[in-house]
Write an enzyme that holds these catalytic residues in place. Structure first.
Site, PDB file in Angstrom:
ATOM      1  N   TYR A   1       0.814  -1.211   0.000  1.00  0.00           N
ATOM      2  CA  TYR A   1       0.000   0.000   0.000  1.00  0.00           C
ATOM      3  C   TYR A   1       0.855   1.271   0.000  1.00  0.00           C
ATOM      4  CZ  TYR A   1      -3.960   2.984   0.065  1.00  0.00           C
ATOM      5  OH  TYR A   1      -4.860   3.942  -0.323  1.00  0.00           O
TER       6      TYR A   1
ATOM      7  N   THR B   1     -14.743  -1.357   1.336  1.00  0.00           N
ATOM      8  CA  THR B   1     -15.491  -0.670   0.281  1.00  0.00           C
ATOM      9  C   THR B   1     -15.171  -1.412  -1.010  1.00  0.00           C
ATOM     10  OG1 THR B   1     -13.709   0.831  -0.332  1.00  0.00           O
ATOM     11  CG2 THR B   1     -15.198   1.618   1.382  1.00  0.00           C
TER      12      THR B   1
HETATM   13  P1  NAI Z   1     -15.619   3.564  -3.432  1.00  0.00           P
HETATM   14  O1  NAI Z   1     -15.232   2.570  -4.456  1.00  0.00           O
HETATM   15  O2  NAI Z   1     -16.630   3.176  -2.419  1.00  0.00           O
HETATM   16  O3  NAI Z   1     -16.160   4.917  -4.137  1.00  0.00           O
HETATM   17  C1  NAI Z   1     -15.640   5.426  -5.304  1.00  0.00           C
HETATM   18  C2  NAI Z   1     -16.528   6.514  -5.870  1.00  0.00           C
HETATM   19  O4  NAI Z   1     -15.893   7.050  -7.044  1.00  0.00           O
HETATM   20  C3  NAI Z   1     -17.922   6.052  -6.320  1.00  0.00           C
HETATM   21  O5  NAI Z   1     -18.854   7.073  -6.044  1.00  0.00           O
HETATM   22  C4  NAI Z   1     -17.770   5.908  -7.849  1.00  0.00           C
HETATM   23  O6  NAI Z   1     -18.975   6.055  -8.575  1.00  0.00           O
HETATM   24  C5  NAI Z   1     -16.837   7.072  -8.110  1.00  0.00           C
HETATM   25  N1  NAI Z   1     -16.106   6.971  -9.372  1.00  0.00           N
HETATM   26  C6  NAI Z   1     -15.201   6.035  -9.759  1.00  0.00           C
HETATM   27  N2  NAI Z   1     -14.718   6.338 -10.995  1.00  0.00           N
HETATM   28  C7  NAI Z   1     -15.330   7.477 -11.382  1.00  0.00           C
HETATM   29  C8  NAI Z   1     -15.256   8.310 -12.525  1.00  0.00           C
HETATM   30  N3  NAI Z   1     -14.427   8.037 -13.541  1.00  0.00           N
HETATM   31  N4  NAI Z   1     -16.043   9.405 -12.582  1.00  0.00           N
HETATM   32  C9  NAI Z   1     -16.908   9.720 -11.568  1.00  0.00           C
HETATM   33  N5  NAI Z   1     -16.984   8.987 -10.442  1.00  0.00           N
HETATM   34  C10 NAI Z   1     -16.211   7.884 -10.352  1.00  0.00           C
HETATM   35  O7  NAI Z   1     -14.245   4.025  -2.762  1.00  0.00           O
HETATM   36  P2  NAI Z   1     -13.812   4.510  -1.298  1.00  0.00           P
HETATM   37  O8  NAI Z   1     -13.149   3.370  -0.621  1.00  0.00           O
HETATM   38  O9  NAI Z   1     -14.889   5.259  -0.619  1.00  0.00           O
HETATM   39  O10 NAI Z   1     -12.621   5.493  -1.701  1.00  0.00           O
HETATM   40  C11 NAI Z   1     -12.746   6.892  -1.790  1.00  0.00           C
HETATM   41  C12 NAI Z   1     -11.417   7.509  -1.424  1.00  0.00           C
HETATM   42  O11 NAI Z   1     -11.105   7.176  -0.072  1.00  0.00           O
HETATM   43  C13 NAI Z   1     -10.242   6.992  -2.265  1.00  0.00           C
HETATM   44  O12 NAI Z   1      -9.360   8.052  -2.521  1.00  0.00           O
HETATM   45  C14 NAI Z   1      -9.598   5.970  -1.362  1.00  0.00           C
HETATM   46  O13 NAI Z   1      -8.231   5.764  -1.640  1.00  0.00           O
HETATM   47  C15 NAI Z   1      -9.784   6.658  -0.013  1.00  0.00           C
HETATM   48  N6  NAI Z   1      -9.639   5.787   1.168  1.00  0.00           N
HETATM   49  C16 NAI Z   1     -10.246   4.551   1.235  1.00  0.00           C
HETATM   50  C17 NAI Z   1     -10.049   3.737   2.337  1.00  0.00           C
HETATM   51  C18 NAI Z   1     -10.700   2.396   2.436  1.00  0.00           C
HETATM   52  O14 NAI Z   1     -10.261   1.601   3.280  1.00  0.00           O
HETATM   53  N7  NAI Z   1     -11.708   2.103   1.668  1.00  0.00           N
HETATM   54  C19 NAI Z   1      -9.209   4.179   3.474  1.00  0.00           C
HETATM   55  C20 NAI Z   1      -8.702   5.515   3.347  1.00  0.00           C
HETATM   56  C21 NAI Z   1      -8.894   6.277   2.211  1.00  0.00           C
END
Ligand code: NAI
Length: 395
Positions: A234, A274
């Site tokens: 990571y 997620t």
């Molecule tokens: P997720 O997969 O649940 O959500 C992703 C979102 O992005 C969705 O709304 C999807 O429709 C949208 N999306 C994807 N491609 C797109 C595009 N081309 N155009 C418009 N919308 C688009 O992801 P999650 O886990 O909530 O991640 C969000 C952020 O949080 C990321 O930057 C991730 O690295 C960060 N993060 C996640 C953690 C985890 O453990 N899940 C921990 C800490 C940070």
């Protein structure tokens, strides 16, 4: 139709509208009891349909009565084929928000493109005039560069040497060793192109030149650090390079925002199940141990608890504490010494036989199914549901 989960590896090909709706209602109830003092009023969330972005939209709307525009990339339903879960989530959120007198509209399409940026800005101009908060919560495996048309694919690989450690297939409970070969220089470049900060900066530049950023505007993007256990794949891997870039971009954006007295932050969030994180090797095993430890200590949080705390105890609190690198930390409970020491101890004992006892595999699995609206308490899955659901405020 009767909709059942159809999983393939770390994805689920179906989703359930009623289960997604119930998840939304649960999150709304949580936030309603925890209002955000001096919170945002006009909010754009990019990546608003699932995970942290969805929780951000709900917290802004129900914690602070904010008007919200959500941008995302989701698959609509067709006859006999359920939509992607983010579609049903957004439909349920907007239906409820409208019932409660809240402004909520959505844009479905590729947020990396110039067209979606232009469409979003037109909507802000027409309906809100300006925004005071932008949450940038995209998680995508690919990005087509809007100016060059080049298509980049992100990868989850170690840098420099092969990484070997255990992971778990949470469907079968099997703990097994995996090896991931190191990336190439191009892999790093491509991953930074997809998940780094360039697109966030582009959004800000466009919004600023359109004159739709309010005075004291804030923007937040989400990052992750995690423990030494997952470091090679990571934080010190290809995705970590992208997060380094994202974090560095926050400072550049703050410079860009000087004349509106605005500020850009990165918030480091907790590891959670997620759609994005289930795809990362080793993380499912780490999360199942982490959940067990944090639940036992009474400090477990999901996306909504994390983001409510981000708004109430950090972003809109009187004093915003940042770490030595200028980041907001809401991964503080995950990274607590006692939590990490226990996870490390359990990691060494984790096998297919021991994991059901020492880890929270059930919790992982339930969270995974919940993402797609399955195994949600209070939902009757034997009931016929209409898969064709529209998003009321979709543009
Ligand atoms: P997720 O997969 O649940 O959500 C992703 C979102 O992005 C969705 O709304 C999807 O429709 C949208 N999306 C994807 N491609 C797109 C595009 N081309 N155009 C418009 N919308 C688009 O992801 P999650 O886990 O909530 O991640 C969000 C952020 O949080 C990321 O930057 C991730 O690295 C960060 N993060 C996640 C953690 C985890 O453990 N899940 C921990 C800490 C940070």
């Amino acid at each position: 139709m009767i909709i059942e989960p159809k999983t393939r590896g770390f994805i689920c090909l179906t989703s359930h509208p009623k289960g997604c709706e119930q998840n939304i209602l649960n999150q709304i109830e949580y936030v309603k009891e925890r209002p955000v003092k001096n919170g945002p009023k006009k909010v754009l969330v990019i990546g608003a349909s699932t995970g942290f972005g969805l929780a951000s939209r709900i917290t802004a709307a129900y914690g602070s009565n904010a008007a919200t525009i959500g941008a995302f990339f989701e698959k609509p339903p067709t006859e006999g084929r359920p939509a992607s879960p983010g579609w049903y989530n957004s439909a349920a959120f907007e239906a409820q928000a409208h019932k409660d007198g809240l402004y909520a509209k959505s844009i479905n399409g590729d947020a990396f493109s110039n067209e979606i940026k232009a469409q979003t800005i037109d909507l802000i101009k027409a309906d809100l005039g300006e925004i005071d908060l932008l949450i940038y919560s995209l998680a995508s495996p690919v990005r087509t560069h809007p100016d060059t048309g080049e298509r980049f694919k992100s990868v989850l690989k170690p840098i420099g040497s092969t990484f070997t450690d255990n992971t778990v297939d949470f469907h079968t409970g099997e703990v097994k060793e995996i090896s991931i070969a190191p990336c190439t220089e191009d892999d790093i470049k491509n991953t930074v192109n997809v998940m780094g900060g360039e697109d966030w900066q582009m959004w800000i530049d466009e919004l600023k030149s359109a004159g739709v950023l309010s005075k004291k505007f804030k923007t937040v993007a989400y990052s992750y650090i995690g423990p030494s256990l997952t470091e090679a794949v990571y934080r010190k891997g290809t995705i970590g390079r992208a997060k380094d870039h994202l974090e560095a971009t926050a400072f550049k954006i703050t410079d860009t925002l000087k004349d509106v007295n605005g500020k850009a932050y990165v918030s480091v969030n907790k590891a959670l199940v997620t759609q994005a994180s289930s795809a990362i090797p080793v993380i499912p095993l780490y999360i199942s141990l982490l959940y067990k430890v944090m639940k036992e200590k009474g400090i477990h949080e999901g996306c909504i608890e994390q983001i409510e705390r981000l708004f109430n105890a950090r972003l809109y609190a009187e004093n915003l504490e940042l770490d030595e690198a200028g980041r907001i930390r809401i991964d503080d409970w995950e990274m607590r010494e006692d939590v990490q020491a226990k996870v490390l101890e359990l990691w060494k004992q984790a096998t297919t036989e021991t994991l059901p006892e020492i880890g929270d595999l059930k919790g992982y699995e339930t969270d995974f199914y919940n993402l797609f609206g399955f195994k949600v308490e209070g939902v009757d899955y034997d009931e016929d549901v209409n898969e064709i659901v529209s998003i009321p405020g979709l543009q």
